[in-house]
Design a protein around this motif. Structure first.
Motif, PDB file in Angstrom:
ATOM      1  N   SER A 478       1.045   1.034 -10.955  1.00 22.00           N
ATOM      2  CA  SER A 478       2.460   1.044 -10.575  1.00 22.00           C
ATOM      3  C   SER A 478       3.353   1.331 -11.772  1.00 22.00           C
ATOM      4  O   SER A 478       4.298   2.112 -11.690  1.00 22.00           O
ATOM      5  N   GLU A 479       3.073   0.666 -12.876  1.00 23.62           N
ATOM      6  CA  GLU A 479       3.841   0.861 -14.108  1.00 23.62           C
ATOM      7  C   GLU A 479       2.843   0.915 -15.258  1.00 23.62           C
ATOM      8  O   GLU A 479       2.190  -0.078 -15.563  1.00 23.62           O
ATOM      9  N   GLY A 480       2.721   2.074 -15.879  1.00 22.25           N
ATOM     10  CA  GLY A 480       1.724   2.290 -16.908  1.00 22.25           C
ATOM     11  C   GLY A 480       1.855   1.359 -18.095  1.00 22.25           C
ATOM     12  O   GLY A 480       2.910   0.751 -18.320  1.00 22.25           O
ATOM     13  N   PRO A 481       0.801   1.247 -18.883  1.00 23.10           N
ATOM     14  CA  PRO A 481       0.820   0.376 -20.067  1.00 23.10           C
ATOM     15  C   PRO A 481       1.868   0.814 -21.074  1.00 23.10           C
ATOM     16  O   PRO A 481       2.097   2.003 -21.267  1.00 23.10           O
ATOM     17  N   GLU A 482       2.515  -0.164 -21.722  1.00 26.15           N
ATOM     18  CA  GLU A 482       3.632   0.140 -22.604  1.00 26.15           C
ATOM     19  C   GLU A 482       3.357  -0.169 -24.068  1.00 26.15           C
ATOM     20  O   GLU A 482       4.148   0.213 -24.924  1.00 26.15           O
ATOM     21  N   ASN A 483       2.281  -0.863 -24.371  1.00 28.37           N
ATOM     22  CA  ASN A 483       1.978  -1.171 -25.769  1.00 28.37           C
ATOM     23  C   ASN A 483       0.478  -1.034 -25.989  1.00 28.37           C
ATOM     24  O   ASN A 483      -0.292  -0.793 -25.064  1.00 28.37           O
ATOM     25  N   HIS A 484       0.064  -1.187 -27.224  1.00 33.67           N
ATOM     26  CA  HIS A 484      -1.346  -0.979 -27.568  1.00 33.67           C
ATOM     27  C   HIS A 484      -2.251  -1.972 -26.843  1.00 33.67           C
ATOM     28  O   HIS A 484      -3.355  -1.602 -26.398  1.00 33.67           O
TER      29      HIS A 484
END
Length: 501
Positions: A478-484
Motif C-alpha cells: 500500500s505504501e512502499g518502504p521509506e527508510n533503510h
C-alpha cells in the motif's frame, strides 16, 4: 500518526478497589460479621492461633484458618471469609486435601456432639455444614472436578446426614431439609461441571487461524470477500456487538482461574495451586480474543488497496473505540487502539495524514501508560461508580483492560509475602487480592442489554486475519518502504515469499 502504546508499563502500580460485599449464592442467608471479624462462638478450636486487628482477621496458621472455616453449633463463618479463604487456600493446599481436612473436622465435631446427644444441636450443625458446602460448590465448582474431591464431598455429606439415619431410619431421609439441600447442591454441581467441560471446545472456535496473503505480492482479496464496513457501518452497533462477545467470554472466567496467575511463575510452599492446563484455558482464551481483535483491526486496514478506503476504515474503528469507551468496554477499546498501533498500520503515513486524528488523540490520552495508566484508572473508577448507581442495565457495564487487571493482582502478590516471619499465613494480603477479584467477578455477572446480531458477531469471530508477516506485506504494497530499515524488511519478506513459492 498514532503514538506507540505501551500496554503494560514496568513501573505500573496496582489500583485497589473497594470491597463492599461478596457475590451471594442463590439461596438467601442471614448477614454475617464482615471481613472475618470474630463473631460469637469463635471459629473452632484453633481460633486462638488467629490474629485480629481492629476486629479484622489479618493472619493465622493454616490449621487455624481451616478450623475457622468450619461451622459449629454456635458459629458460622461470614461469607467474605468463606470466599477469601477458599480462594486463597489453593496457594497452600490442594482443594481435595482441604476438603479432606474439613471432613475430619466435621467428624470430630459430630463425635463430640454425640457424647451427649442433642437432636436440635445435631440438626443445626448438619444444616450449617450443608450450607458451607453449598456456598463452596457454587463459588468454586471446579474444585470438585477430580475423583478425590468428589469422594471427599460425598464423605462429608454422609457425615452430616448420618444422624438422621440413626435417629429415624424409617422416617424417610429424602424428606429431610438437609438431605433435600444436599441433593439439590449435587445436581447444581454436576450441571456446572458439565458446562465447564465444554469450555475448551468453545474457546477453540473463538480465534480463527491467521491467513497468509500468499506468494503473489500483488494479490488482492477477491471482490466477493466481505470487509467490516460491508457487514456493519454503524460504530455504535459494532461496539455493542463487541461488548456482547466480551461479556460472553469473560463470564467463563472464575475466581480460581485468576488465582492461577499467582502460581504461574512461583512454586510457593513447595507446590503449585492447581496448575493444570485446562484450568488456565479460559484466561489464555480471553487473552487470545484481545489479540485476535487487534489483528482483525490491523487486517481490515491493511487489506484495503486504496488510501481513501484505508482512511475510512481507520476513522471507523476510531469511532468504534470511542463508543466502547462510552459503554464501559475498555478491553475492546484497548484492543482496537493496539491494532492501530501495530507497526504495519502505524507506518502508513500517507493514510494517517488524511485521518482526522483528534478523536484518536483523545483515546490515546485515556490509555496513556504514564503514571500507571492514571487516566485509564480514573475513567474506570467513573464507570464503576456509574455501575454502582445504575438505573438501567446499560449503565452497569464495566469491562476493564484485562492485561492491566492481571498485572494489578500479580503485583499485589509479588510485593507481599504469603507467610509472615513467624510462619503464619499473611491473610491481610489475601483480603486485598480478594477485593480485586471480587470487583472483577461482579462486573462479569452483568447481562448484556444489547440485541445480539449473529451476522456481525460471526464476522468478528470468524473473519480471516492476516499473520504478522502478511500484514507487513500488505502494508508495504500500500505504501512502499521509506527508510533503510523498512527497505531491508521488505526485501527479506520478498525473498522469503519467492523461496516459499
Amino acid at each position: 500518526m498514532p503514538h506507540s502504546l505501551l500496554l503494560l508499563s514496568q513501573e505500573a502500580m496496582p489500583q485497589t478497589f473497594v470491597f463492599s460485599s461478596i457475590l451471594a449464592p442463590s439461596s438467601s442467608r442471614q448477614g454475617q460479621p464482615s471481613m472475618g471479624e470474630c463473631g460469637s462462638g469463635g471459629g473452632g478450636s484453633g481460633s486462638g492461633d488467629l490474629i485480629f486487628q481492629d476486629g479484622r482477621l489479618i493472619s493465622g496458621s493454616l490449621e487455624a484458618l481451616m478450623e475457622h472455616l468450619v461451622p459449629t453449633v454456635d458459629y458460622y463463618p461470614d461469607r467474605t471469609y468463606i470466599f477469601t479463604f477458599l480462594l486463597s487456600s489453593r496457594v497452600f493446599i490442594h482443594p481435595h486435601d482441604l476438603l479432606a481436612r474439613v471432613g475430619q473436622i466435621c467428624l470430630e465435631q459430630r463425635q463430640q456432639l454425640e457424647v451427649d446427644p442433642d437432636q436440635a444441636k445435631l440438626k443445626s450443625f448438619s444444616a450449617k455444614i450443608a450450607q458451607l458446602l453449598e456456598e463452596w460448590t457454587e463459588a468454586f465448582p471446579y474444585d470438585f472436578q477430580g475423583e478425590k474431591a468428589m469422594a471427599e464431598l460425598r464423605a462429608i455429606t454422609h457425615c452430616v446426614t448420618q444422624y438422621e439415619e440413626v435417629r429415624a431410619p424409617s422416617a424417610g431421609l429424602e424428606n429431610s431439609p438437609v438431605k433435600k439441600a444436599i441433593t439439590q447442591m449435587m445436581q447444581n454441581l454436576f450441571l456446572s461441571l458439565a458446562a465447564r467441560s465444554q469450555l475448551q471446545e468453545l474457546w477453540e472456535k473463538l480465534c480463527p487461524p491467521a491467513m497468509d496473503k500468499g506468494p503473489v505480492l500483488k494479490a488482492k482479496p477477491p471482490a466477493s470477500q466481505k470487509d467490516i464496513l460491508s457487514v456493519c457501518c454503524d460504530p455504535l452497533v459494532l461496539a455493542q456487538q463487541l461488548t456482547h462477545i466480551e461479556l460472553e467470554r469473560v463470564h467463563s472466567i472464575h475466581p480460581e482461574d485468576l488465582m492461577q496467575i499467582l502460581s504461574h511463575r512461583d512454586s510457593l510452599d513447595n507446590h503449585r495451586c492447581r496448575g493444570d492446563q485446562t484450568k488456565t484455558y479460559s484466561l489464555e482464551a480471553y487473552d487470545n480474543w484481545f489479540n485476535c481483535l487487534s489483528m482483525l483491526v490491523a487486517t481490515e486496514v491493511c487489506r484495503m488497496g486504496k488510501k481513501k478506503q484505508r482512511t475510512r476504515v481507520v476513522e471507523f474503528f476510531i469511532d468504534v473505540a470511542r463508543e466502547c469507551f462510552n459503554i464501559g468496554n475498555f478491553n475492546s477499546m484497548m484492543a482496537i487502539i493496539s491494532g492501530m498501533n501495530l507497526s504495519p498500520v502505524a507506518r502508513l503515513k500517507k493514510t494517517w495524514s488524511k485521518v482526522k486524528t483528534a478523536k484518536f488523540d483523545v483515546l490515546e490520552h485515556h490509555m496513556d501508560p504514564s503514571s500507571n495508566f492514571c487516566n485509564y484508572r480514573t475513567a474506570l473508577q467513573g464507570a464503576t461508580q456509574r455501575s454502582q448507581m445504575a438505573h438501567s442495565s446499560r449503565e452497569k457495564i464495566v469491562i476493564p483492560v484485562f492485561n492491566l487487571f492481571v498485572k494489578d493482582i500479580y503485583f499485589l502478590h509479588k510485593i507481599h509475602t504469603n507467610r509472615l516471619p513467624d510462619g503464619q499465613v499473611n491473610f491481610k494480603k489475601f483480603w486485598e487480592i480478594s477485593r480485586q477479584i471480587h470487583d472483577f467477578m461482579m462486573w462479569t455477572q452483568v447481562e448484556c442489554p444489547f440485541e445480539k446480531d449473529k451476522k456481525i458477531q460471526s464476522y468478528l469471530l470468524t473473519a480471516p486475519i492476516y499473520s504478522e508477516e502478511a500484514l507487513f506485506i500488505a502494508s508495504f504494497e500500500s505504501e512502499g518502504p521509506e527508510n533503510h530499515m523498512e527497505k531491508d524488511s521488505w526485501k527479506t519478506l520478498r525473498t522469503t515469499l519467492l523461496n516459499r513459492a
